[in-house]
Motif scaffolding. Structure first.
Motif, PDB file in Angstrom:
ATOM      1  N   PHE A 106     160.761  -6.986  77.432  1.00  0.00           N
ATOM      2  CA  PHE A 106     160.141  -7.283  78.717  1.00  0.00           C
ATOM      3  C   PHE A 106     159.987  -6.047  79.589  1.00  0.00           C
ATOM      4  O   PHE A 106     158.906  -5.739  80.043  1.00  0.00           O
ATOM      5  CB  PHE A 106     160.991  -8.328  79.446  1.00  0.00           C
ATOM      6  CG  PHE A 106     160.288  -9.616  79.642  1.00  0.00           C
ATOM      7  CD1 PHE A 106     159.610 -10.196  78.589  1.00  0.00           C
ATOM      8  CD2 PHE A 106     160.303 -10.253  80.859  1.00  0.00           C
ATOM      9  CE1 PHE A 106     158.961 -11.392  78.755  1.00  0.00           C
ATOM     10  CE2 PHE A 106     159.649 -11.457  81.031  1.00  0.00           C
ATOM     11  CZ  PHE A 106     158.981 -12.026  79.975  1.00  0.00           C
ATOM     12  N   ALA A 107     161.062  -5.376  79.803  1.00  0.00           N
ATOM     13  CA  ALA A 107     161.036  -4.273  80.757  1.00  0.00           C
ATOM     14  C   ALA A 107     161.769  -3.074  80.190  1.00  0.00           C
ATOM     15  O   ALA A 107     162.872  -2.759  80.606  1.00  0.00           O
ATOM     16  CB  ALA A 107     161.663  -4.718  82.073  1.00  0.00           C
ATOM     17  N   GLU A 109     161.392  -0.105  80.660  1.00  0.00           N
ATOM     18  CA  GLU A 109     161.543   1.035  81.554  1.00  0.00           C
ATOM     19  C   GLU A 109     162.620   0.815  82.621  1.00  0.00           C
ATOM     20  O   GLU A 109     163.075   1.749  83.247  1.00  0.00           O
ATOM     21  CB  GLU A 109     160.208   1.335  82.248  1.00  0.00           C
ATOM     22  CG  GLU A 109     159.199   1.958  81.313  1.00  0.00           C
ATOM     23  CD  GLU A 109     157.784   1.484  81.598  1.00  0.00           C
ATOM     24  OE1 GLU A 109     157.532   1.003  82.700  1.00  0.00           O
ATOM     25  OE2 GLU A 109     156.943   1.587  80.691  1.00  0.00           O
ATOM     26  N   THR A 110     163.018  -0.441  82.831  1.00  0.00           N
ATOM     27  CA  THR A 110     164.038  -0.714  83.833  1.00  0.00           C
ATOM     28  C   THR A 110     165.402  -0.327  83.271  1.00  0.00           C
ATOM     29  O   THR A 110     165.658  -0.510  82.089  1.00  0.00           O
ATOM     30  CB  THR A 110     164.050  -2.208  84.179  1.00  0.00           C
ATOM     31  OG1 THR A 110     162.714  -2.659  84.228  1.00  0.00           O
ATOM     32  CG2 THR A 110     164.730  -2.468  85.493  1.00  0.00           C
ATOM     33  N   LYS A 304     190.339 -18.182 106.172  1.00  0.00           N
ATOM     34  CA  LYS A 304     189.727 -19.320 106.864  1.00  0.00           C
ATOM     35  C   LYS A 304     189.707 -20.552 105.970  1.00  0.00           C
ATOM     36  O   LYS A 304     188.649 -21.126 105.693  1.00  0.00           O
ATOM     37  CB  LYS A 304     188.304 -18.985 107.292  1.00  0.00           C
ATOM     38  CG  LYS A 304     188.248 -18.059 108.484  1.00  0.00           C
ATOM     39  CD  LYS A 304     186.824 -17.923 108.932  1.00  0.00           C
ATOM     40  CE  LYS A 304     186.692 -16.863 109.986  1.00  0.00           C
ATOM     41  NZ  LYS A 304     185.321 -16.452 110.167  1.00  0.00           N
TER      42      LYS A 304
ATOM     43  N   CYS B  27     160.214  -0.602  92.013  1.00  0.00           N
ATOM     44  CA  CYS B  27     160.790  -1.282  90.869  1.00  0.00           C
ATOM     45  C   CYS B  27     160.669  -0.349  89.668  1.00  0.00           C
ATOM     46  O   CYS B  27     160.104   0.740  89.757  1.00  0.00           O
ATOM     47  CB  CYS B  27     160.086  -2.597  90.602  1.00  0.00           C
ATOM     48  SG  CYS B  27     158.317  -2.497  90.711  1.00  0.00           S
ATOM     49  N   GLY B  28     161.163  -0.786  88.547  1.00  0.00           N
ATOM     50  CA  GLY B  28     161.157   0.073  87.368  1.00  0.00           C
ATOM     51  C   GLY B  28     159.777   0.263  86.771  1.00  0.00           C
ATOM     52  O   GLY B  28     159.580   1.054  85.868  1.00  0.00           O
ATOM     53  N   PHE B  29     158.807  -0.477  87.311  1.00  0.00           N
ATOM     54  CA  PHE B  29     157.487  -0.441  86.719  1.00  0.00           C
ATOM     55  C   PHE B  29     156.645   0.725  87.222  1.00  0.00           C
ATOM     56  O   PHE B  29     156.915   1.273  88.276  1.00  0.00           O
ATOM     57  CB  PHE B  29     156.745  -1.730  87.039  1.00  0.00           C
ATOM     58  CG  PHE B  29     157.259  -2.892  86.282  1.00  0.00           C
ATOM     59  CD1 PHE B  29     156.836  -3.134  84.998  1.00  0.00           C
ATOM     60  CD2 PHE B  29     158.185  -3.748  86.849  1.00  0.00           C
ATOM     61  CE1 PHE B  29     157.317  -4.204  84.292  1.00  0.00           C
ATOM     62  CE2 PHE B  29     158.675  -4.811  86.147  1.00  0.00           C
ATOM     63  CZ  PHE B  29     158.245  -5.051  84.876  1.00  0.00           C
ATOM     64  N   LYS B  30     155.624   1.014  86.448  1.00  0.00           N
ATOM     65  CA  LYS B  30     154.637   1.977  86.921  1.00  0.00           C
ATOM     66  C   LYS B  30     153.381   1.192  87.252  1.00  0.00           C
ATOM     67  O   LYS B  30     153.040   0.229  86.555  1.00  0.00           O
ATOM     68  CB  LYS B  30     154.352   3.003  85.835  1.00  0.00           C
ATOM     69  CG  LYS B  30     155.520   3.930  85.585  1.00  0.00           C
ATOM     70  CD  LYS B  30     155.056   5.185  84.865  1.00  0.00           C
ATOM     71  CE  LYS B  30     156.171   6.199  84.770  1.00  0.00           C
ATOM     72  NZ  LYS B  30     157.190   5.835  83.783  1.00  0.00           N
TER      73      LYS B  30
END
Lengths: 364, 374
Positions: A106-107, A109-110, A304, B27-30
Motif C-alpha cells: 500500500f504505502a 514510501e511511508t 479521579k 504525508c509519506g506520499f509524493k
C-alpha cells in the motif's frame, strides 16, 4: 447460540484468510497440509463444542472470576498469565503481519513507525472500550464488510483463469503424514470461540449447542480452510506457491474488475480484510487486556476514581508492537507465527482442562 | 465555577485539534504532479554487453484535458544494464519525476529472450509489489523497443492501443492470445503446461501493430511459434473463445462458420496409472456465416457433419504439431498429474510418454441456422 458468539467465531476465521495462516499452510503444501486441515476441522469443531458446553455451566461469569473463586492462587495466576500471553501473541502477530503487508503493497514510501503508530493509536482507543460495545462494533463491521468479502471470494471462484487442475494436483498430495505446524495453523481459525473467557460475562443465557450449530461451525471452518489453501494454488500453481511472501495478496492481484470503479481488486481486498482484521485484533487484545487486569490490580494507581492500570497496559502493548515491527524481519515473523500456531493445541488443552477442573471444584 | 471549567475543557480540545493540523502537513506520499506513469516496459537483449538487458520504459505524459489534446503524448526512456533492476534505477535519474509502476499494463519482451533465463528477468516484475500481476505479457518481433515506439494513428488521447488488444474490453478475436503476468509465471514454472504469450509485430511502415501469432514458451528451449490459424485453435481449446472464421469444405461446398459457444472437455486415458491416450471432446454451437452455394435449412444436419469433420481435422493437426515439438500449451500434463496420487516419478513418467501419446478428438458441431439468408 447467541449471534454474537457466531461473530466471535467468524471474525477470527475470516481475518485469517489473509494473515499468516495461509503462508504456513502453503509452506507445508507438499508435506501434509491437507490431512492436517482435515484433522483441524474435526478437532477444532469438537473444541468449540466442548468450550461452549463448559461455559454454559457458568452463565454470566468470566473465566478469571471462576478460576479465582474455585482454584488456588498458585494455579489460577500462571494459567491466566499463559492465556494472556496467547491472546497478546495472537493480536501481535496479526498486527505485525498487516503492518508488513501494508508497507509492501500500500504505502512503501511511508516509514514503518508511522504506519504502526497509526494502527496502534486506533487499536488503543478500541481495546479500552467496554466489552459490550466491542460486540456491537464487531456486529457493525461484519455487516459492513462481509458482503463485500463474500462478493470478492465469489469473484475468485467464478474467474475462468482459476485453474482447477492445479487444485486437483495439490489435492493429490493427500498421501502424507499430517504436519504438526500446519495442524496448529489450521486449528487457529477456531480460536475465536475462546474469546468467551471474557465475553461470557455478557451472556447470561445458556447457549444452545446442538447438531445444527456444530454443523454450521464445522462446515464454515472447512469452507474457509479450503478457500485459504486452494484458491492461491489455483492462481499461482503448485510448485512455486511456497515462494510467495503474502500468497493471498498476490492472488488478489490476479483478479481484475474490468468495469469496476477500481480495476485492481487488490486494493478493495486489502481494505476489506483490514477492517475485519482490525476487529479481530481488537477482540484479541481486549481479552488480553482484561486478563492482564485480572492478574495485576494496581488498586492504588488511581486518578479521579479512574483506574490507571489499563492505560498503562495499553501503552506497554503499543511500545512492544512498535519495537517489534521495527526489529523483526520477514523471516523472523514467519518463524514466530509458526511457533505461536504450534502452541495453539496446547492452548486449547490448557483452557479446557482448567475449565473442567473449575467445574469439578464448583461441584456443578 | 463549573461552567468555567467546562469552557476550559472545550478550549483544550480545540487546541489539541488545531495542533493536530501541523502534523497533517506532509504525508509519506509524493504528489501526483511529481510522478510520471510508466505504462509499458520493454525488455531487449543488450547490444553492448553479453547477457545484459536493454530496458525501454514507455511513459505517459499527462494532458490538461482530453478535449484540448490532439493525440497521446509519450516519452521513452531507454537504458542498457546488466540486470533489470540496475537499468531501471539508472533510468530514474533520466527524469525529474518519480517513476510510478502502479499503472504498468504492458510488459513486452523480445522474442529472443524467451528461451533461457526467463526466470531471471521475470523475477523482477513479480518481486516488485507495485507492478500489477494483471499486466499483460507479450513477445515482440523484431524488438520490444520498436513495438513500444509504434504510435498508431487510431490511438486516442487517453487510451493505449497495445493494451486494448488484450482481454475482451477492446477488440475481441480468437486470434489474439491474452496472457496475464501471473498466468505466464504460473504456467512457465509449472510442470505439465507451457506458457503461451502473444507475439506482437509492427506493420512495415511502423504505423500499425499486428497481434495474431503466439509463442509457446518453455525454459531452455527455443520457443515454438504458432501462426494465426494455430493461435485461433489454441484459444478455442483453452479459453473457449470463438470467432468468425472456421472454414469447412466438402466436395463443392465451402462454408465459413460463426461459432457462438465452444465447450471443450479432455481427459487422459490411463491403464495402471500410466497414460495411454488423450481423449478430447469438443462441442460447438454456431451459425453459418458465409457459403458459396444456396443453403437450405432442412439440410442443417448435413452441414453439421461437414463442419464437424473439418474442425476435427484442424484440431488434430494443431495438437499433433505441438506434440511433435514436445510442447504442451493446453496442459495435458497437468490433467494427468491431477489424476494420479503424487509420487516422485509422476512428472518424469509423463515427460517420457507425452511425445508418442495418441490423441482422440471427437467434434460435435451444432449449427443453429444459416444466417439472415438461406
Amino acid at each position: 447460540m447467541s449471534r454474537f458468539l457466531y461473530y466471535l467465531i467468524f471474525l477470527t476465521m475470516i481475518s485469517n484468510i489473509v494473515a499468516s495462516v495461509p503462508k504456513i499452510l502453503l509452506f507445508e503444501s507438499k508435506t501434509g497440509a491437507i490431512p492436517s486441515m482435515f484433522a483441524a476441522v474435526i478437532i477444532g469443531t469438537i473444541f468449540v463444542f466442548i468450550l461452549v458446553k463448559l461455559f454454559n455451566a457458568f452463565p454470566g461469569k468470566s473465566f478469571p472470576d471462576m478460576l479465582k473463586q474455585y482454584t488456588p492462587k498458585w494455579f489460577a495466576y500462571p494459567v491466566l498469565f499463559y492465556l494472556f500471553l496467547c491472546w497478546f501473541g495472537a493480536g501481535l502477530i496479526t498486527l505485525i503481519t498487516y503492518v508488513f503487508l501494508f508497507i509492501t503493497f500500500f504505502a512503501p514510501e511511508t516509514s514503518i513507525v508511522i504506519t504502526t503508530l497509526a494502527f496502534v493509536l486506533v487499536i488503543s482507543f478500541g481495546i479500552l472500550m467496554k466489552s459490550r460495545s466491542m460486540l456491537y462494533m464487531a456486529e457493525i463491521v461484519l455487516v459492513l464488510f462481509v458482503p463485500l468479502i463474500f462478493f470478492l471470494l465469489i469473484k475468485f471462484y467464478v474467474n475462468p483463469k482459476l485453474d482447477w487442475d492445479f487444485i486437483k494436483i495439490a489435492m493429490m498430495h493427500i498421501n502424507h503424514v499430517p504436519s504438526y505446524w500446519a495442524f496448529g495453523a489450521a486449528l487457529y481459525i477456531f480460536m475465536g470461540i475462546a474469546d468467551l473467557v471474557i465475553f461470557n460475562e455478557l451472556f447470561t443465557k445458556k447457549h444452545k449447542m446442538g447438531w445444527k450449530q456444530v454443523l454450521v461451525i464445522g462446515l464454515s471452518g472447512a469452507a474457509i480452510l479450503f478457500t485459504t489453501f486452494f484458491v492461491p494454488i489455483g492462481y499461482n500453481g503448485v510448485e512455486q506457491i511456497a515462494e510467495l511472501t503474502f500468497p493471498w495478496i498476490s492472488t488478489s492481484d490476479s483478479i481484475r474488475m474490468k468495469y469496476g470503479l477500481i480495476e485492481r481488486v487488490i486494493f478493495i481486498f486489502i481494505l476489506a480484510f483490514l477492517g475485519i482484521a482490525f476487529v479481530s485484533l481488537l477482540l484479541h487484545w481486549h481479552v488480553a487486556l482484561k486478563l492482564l487486569e485480572s492478574i495485576f490490580q494496581f488498586k492504588r494507581l488511581k486518578w479521579k476514581d479512574k483506574m490507571l492500570a489499563p492505560y498503562i497496559f495499553v501503552v506497554i502493548f503499543g511500545i512492544i508492537s512498535l519495537v517489534l515491527t521495527r526489529k523483526l524481519t520477514q523471516y523472523q515473523l514467519f518463524s514466530l507465527s509458526n511457533y505461536f500456531f504450534g502452541s495453539i493445541p496446547i492452548f486449547f488443552v490448557v483452557l479446557i482442562s482448567s475449565l473442567v477442573l473449575v467445574k469439578r471444584r464448583a461441584k456443578l | 465555577m463549573k461552567r468555567r471549567f467546562k469552557s476550559f475543557k472545550v478550549i483544550v480540545v480545540v487546541a489539541i485539534y488545531f495542533s493536530c493540523v501541523s502534523i497533517l502537513a506532509g504525508c509519506g506520499f509524493k504528489d501526483i504532479d511529481k510522478r510520471v506513469f510508466v505504462t509499458g516496459i520493454g525488455v531487449d537483449p543488450s547490444e553492448k554487453e553479453k547477457g545484459g538487458y536493454k530496458i525501454t520504459l514507455k511513459l505517459s505524459l499527462p494532458v490538461a484535458s482530453i478535449k484540448s489534446s490532439t493525440g497521446p503524448n509519450y516519452e521513452y526512456l531507454v537504458y542498457e544494464g546488466e540486470t533489470l533492476a540496475e537499468a531501471i534505477r539508472i533510468l530514474e535519474t533520466h527524469t525529474d519525476k518519480v517513476l510510478e509502476f502502479g499503472h504498468t499494463k504492458m510488459i513486452v519482451i523480445n522474442e529472443g529472450l524467451l528461451q533461457e533465463n526467463i526466470k531471471d528477468f521475470m523475477d523482477y516484475f513479480v518481486r516488485r509489489s507495485d507492478i500489477q500481476l494483471i499486466a499483460w505479457v507479450a513477445a515482440a518481433k523484431p524488438s520490444a523497443e520498436s513495438i513500444l515506439r509504434v504510435e498508431p494513428a487510431a490511438e486516442s488521447a487517453v487510451s493505449s492501443t497495445l493494451i486494448n488488444f488484450f482481454g475482451t474490453s477492446g477488440t475481441d478475436s480468437p486470434f489474439i492470445t491474452s496472457t496475464f503476468l501471473y498466468e505466464f509465471r504460473r504456467n512457465m514454472l509449472s510442470d505439465g503446461i507451457d506458457a503461451v504469450v502473444p507475439l506482437v509485430e509492427a506493420s512495415e511502415d511502423r504505423k500499425e501493430l499486428i497481434v495474431n501469432k503466439s509463442l509457446v514458451v518453455k525454459e531452455e528451449t527455443k520457443p515454438l511459434e504458432l501462426d494465426a490459424e494455430e493461435s485461433k485453435y489454441y484459444n478455442t481449446i483453452v479459453n473457449g473463445m470463438s470467432g468468425f472464421s472456421y472454414k469447412a469444405e466438402s466436395d463443392d461446398l465451402k462454408l465459413i462458420l460463426n461459432m457462438e459457444r465452444t465447450k471443450i472437455h479432455y481427459k487422459i486415458i490411463m491403464v495402471d496409472e500410466k497414460p495411454t491416450s488423450i481423449n478430447m471432446n469438443v462441442k460447438m454451437v454456431g451459425v453459418i456465416g458465409q457459403s458459396n452455394k444456396n443453403l437450405s435449412l432442412k439440410d442443417l444436419k448435413e452441414y453439421d457433419q461437414i463442419a464437424s469433420k473439418a474442425v476435427k481435422k484442424k484440431i488434430i493437426d494443431f495438437l499433433t504439431t505441438v506434440q511433435k515439438e514436445n510442447f504442451d500449451p493446453i496442459g495435458f500434463g497437468l490433467r494427468y498429474r491431477s489424476m494420479v496420487l503424487y509420487n516422485k516419478n509422476t512428472i518424469s513418467e509423463w515427460r517420457k510418454a507425452y511425445p508418442d501419446l495418441p490423441i482422440d478428438v471427437s467434434v460435435d458441431v451444432e449449427l443453429k441456422g444459416t444466417g439472415a439468408i438461406e
